[in-house]
Design a protein around this motif. Structure first.
Motif, PDB file in Angstrom:
ATOM      1  N   THR A  22       0.823  -1.204   0.000  1.00 33.39           N
ATOM      2  CA  THR A  22       0.000   0.000   0.000  1.00 33.39           C
ATOM      3  C   THR A  22       0.861   1.259   0.000  1.00 33.39           C
ATOM      4  O   THR A  22       0.545   2.239  -0.656  1.00 33.39           O
ATOM      5  CB  THR A  22      -0.946   0.007   1.219  1.00 33.39           C
ATOM      6  OG1 THR A  22      -1.723  -1.181   1.179  1.00 33.39           O
ATOM      7  CG2 THR A  22      -1.861   1.205   1.196  1.00 33.39           C
ATOM      8  N   LYS A  30       3.529   3.269  -8.222  1.00 32.52           N
ATOM      9  CA  LYS A  30       2.089   3.435  -8.088  1.00 32.52           C
ATOM     10  C   LYS A  30       1.542   3.712  -9.487  1.00 32.52           C
ATOM     11  O   LYS A  30       2.238   4.249 -10.347  1.00 32.52           O
ATOM     12  CB  LYS A  30       1.768   4.580  -7.131  1.00 32.52           C
ATOM     13  CG  LYS A  30       0.289   4.637  -6.797  1.00 32.52           C
ATOM     14  CD  LYS A  30      -0.029   5.464  -5.600  1.00 32.52           C
ATOM     15  CE  LYS A  30      -1.503   5.308  -5.312  1.00 32.52           C
ATOM     16  NZ  LYS A  30      -2.131   6.527  -4.910  1.00 32.52           N
ATOM     17  N   ASP A  86      -4.379   1.208 -13.821  1.00 31.58           N
ATOM     18  CA  ASP A  86      -5.187   1.601 -12.670  1.00 31.58           C
ATOM     19  C   ASP A  86      -4.298   2.461 -11.776  1.00 31.58           C
ATOM     20  O   ASP A  86      -3.331   1.975 -11.195  1.00 31.58           O
ATOM     21  CB  ASP A  86      -5.677   0.369 -11.911  1.00 31.58           C
ATOM     22  CG  ASP A  86      -6.628   0.707 -10.779  1.00 31.58           C
ATOM     23  OD1 ASP A  86      -6.577   1.847 -10.270  1.00 31.58           O
ATOM     24  OD2 ASP A  86      -7.408  -0.174 -10.406  1.00 31.58           O
ATOM     25  N   SER A  88      -4.559   3.657  -8.946  1.00 35.76           N
ATOM     26  CA  SER A  88      -4.553   3.423  -7.498  1.00 35.76           C
ATOM     27  C   SER A  88      -3.800   2.143  -7.118  1.00 35.76           C
ATOM     28  O   SER A  88      -3.641   1.860  -5.946  1.00 35.76           O
ATOM     29  CB  SER A  88      -5.985   3.348  -6.972  1.00 35.76           C
ATOM     30  OG  SER A  88      -6.624   2.202  -7.495  1.00 35.76           O
ATOM     31  N   LYS A  89      -3.340   1.388  -8.102  1.00 33.11           N
ATOM     32  CA  LYS A  89      -2.645   0.127  -7.818  1.00 33.11           C
ATOM     33  C   LYS A  89      -1.157   0.276  -8.077  1.00 33.11           C
ATOM     34  O   LYS A  89      -0.696   1.319  -8.505  1.00 33.11           O
ATOM     35  CB  LYS A  89      -3.241  -0.994  -8.660  1.00 33.11           C
ATOM     36  CG  LYS A  89      -4.702  -1.202  -8.320  1.00 33.11           C
ATOM     37  CD  LYS A  89      -5.183  -2.539  -8.674  1.00 33.11           C
ATOM     38  CE  LYS A  89      -6.626  -2.654  -8.184  1.00 33.11           C
ATOM     39  NZ  LYS A  89      -7.193  -3.915  -8.420  1.00 33.11           N
ATOM     40  N   TYR A  90      -0.420  -0.792  -7.813  1.00 35.36           N
ATOM     41  CA  TYR A  90       1.030  -0.778  -7.973  1.00 35.36           C
ATOM     42  C   TYR A  90       1.450  -1.758  -9.045  1.00 35.36           C
ATOM     43  O   TYR A  90       0.881  -2.833  -9.189  1.00 35.36           O
ATOM     44  CB  TYR A  90       1.710  -1.129  -6.641  1.00 35.36           C
ATOM     45  CG  TYR A  90       1.547  -0.030  -5.627  1.00 35.36           C
ATOM     46  CD1 TYR A  90       2.491   0.974  -5.515  1.00 35.36           C
ATOM     47  CD2 TYR A  90       0.427   0.024  -4.809  1.00 35.36           C
ATOM     48  CE1 TYR A  90       2.335   2.001  -4.609  1.00 35.36           C
ATOM     49  CE2 TYR A  90       0.259   1.043  -3.897  1.00 35.36           C
ATOM     50  CZ  TYR A  90       1.220   2.030  -3.801  1.00 35.36           C
ATOM     51  OH  TYR A  90       1.054   3.050  -2.905  1.00 35.36           O
ATOM     52  N   PRO A 128      -1.479  -5.260 -12.314  1.00 31.88           N
ATOM     53  CA  PRO A 128      -1.089  -4.733 -11.005  1.00 31.88           C
ATOM     54  C   PRO A 128      -0.796  -5.842  -9.999  1.00 31.88           C
ATOM     55  O   PRO A 128      -1.258  -6.973 -10.147  1.00 31.88           O
ATOM     56  CB  PRO A 128      -2.315  -3.924 -10.574  1.00 31.88           C
ATOM     57  CG  PRO A 128      -3.450  -4.551 -11.293  1.00 31.88           C
ATOM     58  CD  PRO A 128      -2.895  -5.066 -12.596  1.00 31.88           C
ATOM     59  N   ASP A 130      -1.309  -7.695  -6.507  1.00 26.87           N
ATOM     60  CA  ASP A 130      -2.460  -7.876  -5.640  1.00 26.87           C
ATOM     61  C   ASP A 130      -2.182  -7.235  -4.293  1.00 26.87           C
ATOM     62  O   ASP A 130      -1.034  -7.099  -3.872  1.00 26.87           O
ATOM     63  CB  ASP A 130      -2.767  -9.367  -5.445  1.00 26.87           C
ATOM     64  CG  ASP A 130      -3.332  -9.987  -6.714  1.00 26.87           C
ATOM     65  OD1 ASP A 130      -3.884  -9.240  -7.537  1.00 26.87           O
ATOM     66  OD2 ASP A 130      -3.209 -11.208  -6.865  1.00 26.87           O
ATOM     67  N   MET A 131      -3.245  -6.864  -3.590  1.00 34.14           N
ATOM     68  CA  MET A 131      -3.091  -6.169  -2.321  1.00 34.14           C
ATOM     69  C   MET A 131      -2.469  -7.037  -1.231  1.00 34.14           C
ATOM     70  O   MET A 131      -1.548  -6.627  -0.565  1.00 34.14           O
ATOM     71  CB  MET A 131      -4.449  -5.650  -1.822  1.00 34.14           C
ATOM     72  CG  MET A 131      -4.878  -4.371  -2.482  1.00 34.14           C
ATOM     73  SD  MET A 131      -3.740  -3.027  -2.144  1.00 34.14           S
ATOM     74  CE  MET A 131      -4.254  -2.598  -0.512  1.00 34.14           C
TER      75      MET A 131
END
Length: 145
Positions: A22, A30, A86, A88-90, A128, A130-131
């Protein structure tokens, strides 16, 4: 007691992974930064491609400059819509950097604009991270498996 300790360690490990991803502390960009890198590479590639094409057609001076600028601006508008990142993703730095190089140089070599190069080259099929668990850990995120 041992189970509680193991459970706590697993929870802390997952929280650590989420926090690191995050915050972007891993080897990632990012999404918004990745998109900026790709758009910058695209502008360079489109400039070089357009400049070579219009120079070959005999344009020079301010006429060449305005035609090249128009071409780069048009391609940039299309790039904004086509580059599917995206924000907001990495994304893995290596994958983004490889895609940027392809857009910047391969398109020029093949006489393609940036969005065509992006859409047709496998190197630019970015996915991206995954979280919680990065399904791409230890490998390129744009590789097939």
């Amino acid at each position: 007691m041992k189970r509680i300790y193991i459970t706590i360690m697993i929870i802390l490990s997952v929280i650590n992974c989420v926090a690191v991803d995050t915050l972007g502390l891993t080897d990632t960009y990012k999404g918004d930064e990745a998109k900026k890198k790709l758009l910058a590479a695209a502008k360079i590639g489109d400039y070089l491609t357009a400049n070579a094409a219009f120079t070959e057609q005999g344009y020079t001076g301010s006429q060449l400059d305005s035609l090249v600028a128009t071409q780069v601006i048009t391609a940039s508008i299309i790039d904004e819509a086509v580059f599917s990142i995206d924000e907001s993703k990495y994304y893995k730095k290596k994958d983004v950097d490889n895609c940027a190089q392809v857009i910047q140089f391969l398109g020029v070599a093949l006489d393609y604009d940036s969005f065509t190069t992006y859409l047709t080259n496998r190197t630019c099929r970015l996915s991206p991270n995954d979280m919680i668990l990065d399904k791409n850990i230890g490998k390129s995120s744009n590789s097939g498996s």
